[in-house]
Design a protein around this motif. Structure first.
Motif, PDB file in Angstrom:
ATOM      1  N   MET A 109       0.934  -1.150  -0.066  1.00 24.77           N
ATOM      2  CA  MET A 109      -0.003  -0.291  -0.070  1.00 24.77           C
ATOM      3  C   MET A 109       0.931   1.203  -0.244  1.00 24.77           C
ATOM      4  SD  MET A 109      -3.470   0.439   2.208  1.00 24.77           S
ATOM      5  CE  MET A 109      -3.164   1.311   3.710  1.00 24.77           C
TER       6      MET A 109
ATOM      7  N   THR B 179       3.594   0.129  -3.025  1.00 21.31           N
ATOM      8  CA  THR B 179       3.198  -0.164  -4.246  1.00 21.31           C
ATOM      9  C   THR B 179       3.936   0.677  -5.292  1.00 21.31           C
ATOM     10  OG1 THR B 179       1.409   1.405  -4.197  1.00 21.31           O
ATOM     11  CG2 THR B 179       0.723  -0.975  -3.656  1.00 21.31           C
TER      12      THR B 179
ATOM     13  N   MET C 260      -7.813   7.118  -1.238  1.00 26.93           N
ATOM     14  CA  MET C 260      -7.239   6.136  -0.714  1.00 26.93           C
ATOM     15  C   MET C 260      -7.611   4.552  -1.225  1.00 26.93           C
ATOM     16  SD  MET C 260      -4.532   5.591   1.302  1.00 26.93           S
ATOM     17  CE  MET C 260      -3.976   4.280   2.398  1.00 26.93           C
ATOM     18  N   GLU C 261      -8.780   4.388  -1.326  1.00 25.60           N
ATOM     19  CA  GLU C 261      -9.285   3.105  -1.904  1.00 25.60           C
ATOM     20  C   GLU C 261      -9.092   3.101  -3.353  1.00 25.60           C
ATOM     21  OE1 GLU C 261     -13.515   3.198  -1.692  1.00 25.60           O
ATOM     22  OE2 GLU C 261     -13.549   3.297   0.558  1.00 25.60           O
TER      23      GLU C 261
ATOM     24  N   THR D 129      -6.420   4.427  -5.207  1.00 25.13           N
ATOM     25  CA  THR D 129      -5.139   4.728  -5.464  1.00 25.13           C
ATOM     26  C   THR D 129      -4.457   3.939  -4.538  1.00 25.13           C
ATOM     27  OG1 THR D 129      -4.657   6.658  -4.162  1.00 25.13           O
ATOM     28  CG2 THR D 129      -5.661   6.938  -6.272  1.00 25.13           C
ATOM     29  N   SER D 130      -4.545   3.637  -3.370  1.00 20.00           N
ATOM     30  CA  SER D 130      -3.866   2.968  -2.338  1.00 20.00           C
ATOM     31  C   SER D 130      -2.854   4.077  -1.471  1.00 20.00           C
ATOM     32  CB  SER D 130      -2.988   1.660  -2.713  1.00 20.00           C
ATOM     33  OG  SER D 130      -1.818   2.183  -3.400  1.00 20.00           O
ATOM     34  N   HIS D 131      -2.804   5.167  -2.186  1.00 23.83           N
ATOM     35  CA  HIS D 131      -2.023   6.375  -1.688  1.00 23.83           C
ATOM     36  C   HIS D 131      -2.753   7.562  -0.795  1.00 23.83           C
ATOM     37  CE1 HIS D 131       0.340   4.528  -4.608  1.00 23.83           C
ATOM     38  NE2 HIS D 131      -0.133   5.240  -5.553  1.00 23.83           N
TER      39      HIS D 131
ATOM     40  N   ALA E  10      -4.043   1.267  -7.008  1.00 23.42           N
ATOM     41  CA  ALA E  10      -4.820   0.100  -6.542  1.00 23.42           C
ATOM     42  C   ALA E  10      -5.790  -0.127  -7.554  1.00 23.42           C
ATOM     43  CB  ALA E  10      -5.299   0.340  -5.176  1.00 23.42           C
TER      44      ALA E  10
END
Length: 158
Positions: free
Chosen positions: A1, A5, A88-89, A91-93, A104
């Motif tokens: 994450m 990533t 966040m969901e 991109t995971s960033h 993501a």
């Protein structure tokens, strides 16, 4: 994450690019510019929007501002900035570290023409204390971005 990533992305796609990690936050354009010793325009900020039901990322020069009319003309609708949880969901960033690398989900990425003003830009690298240095052209190539003109520059920009 997040930065992990991005590390994996660069290991696979551009092992010559090194992630710069700092002890200080680079979560805003000005903080990032000061920390990396560059002008604010060289910070390549990644903004997450939804146009209709379609989420997308726009990477723009740090001193550029989104022009709502240009967004409507380019994407065919009004852009709504995504909230931190949704970003966040998708991109995971975390906000402050959002970048177009190691995402993501498969999101369309657009690079704004404002980035062409610089030979080297610094997008975040998945955390509020990291960045990478590369040319705008290489940035767009690495993330399969399309070039768009959806920003306006500050009045005093030369």
């Amino acid at each position: 994450m997040g930065i992990e990533t991005v590390r994996q992305f660069f290991a696979e796609h551009a092992p010559d690019i090194k992630i710069e990690e700092l002890d200080t936050s680079t979560a805003t354009v000005q903080l990032a510019a000061d920390a990396h010793g560059v002008v604010p325009g060289q910070i390549a900020k990644t903004l997450a929007f939804k146009v209709g039901e379609k989420p997308l990322l726009i990477v723009a020069s740090g001193d550029a501002r989104i022009d709502n009319r240009k967004i409507r003309d380019t994407f065919g609708g009004k852009a709504k900035m995504l909230d931190a949880e949704t970003v966040m969901e998708l991109t995971s960033h975390p906000v402050g570290g959002v970048c177009p690398f190691g995402l993501a989900t498969d999101l369309p990425v657009y690079c704004d023409e404002s980035l062409h003003a610089y030979d080297e830009v610094l997008p975040a690298a998945g955390s509020p204390t990291s960045a990478v240095r590369l040319s705008p052209k290489r940035l767009a190539e690495l993330v399969n971005a399309s070039w768009v003109d959806v920003c306006k520059l500050p009045e005093n920009a030369t």
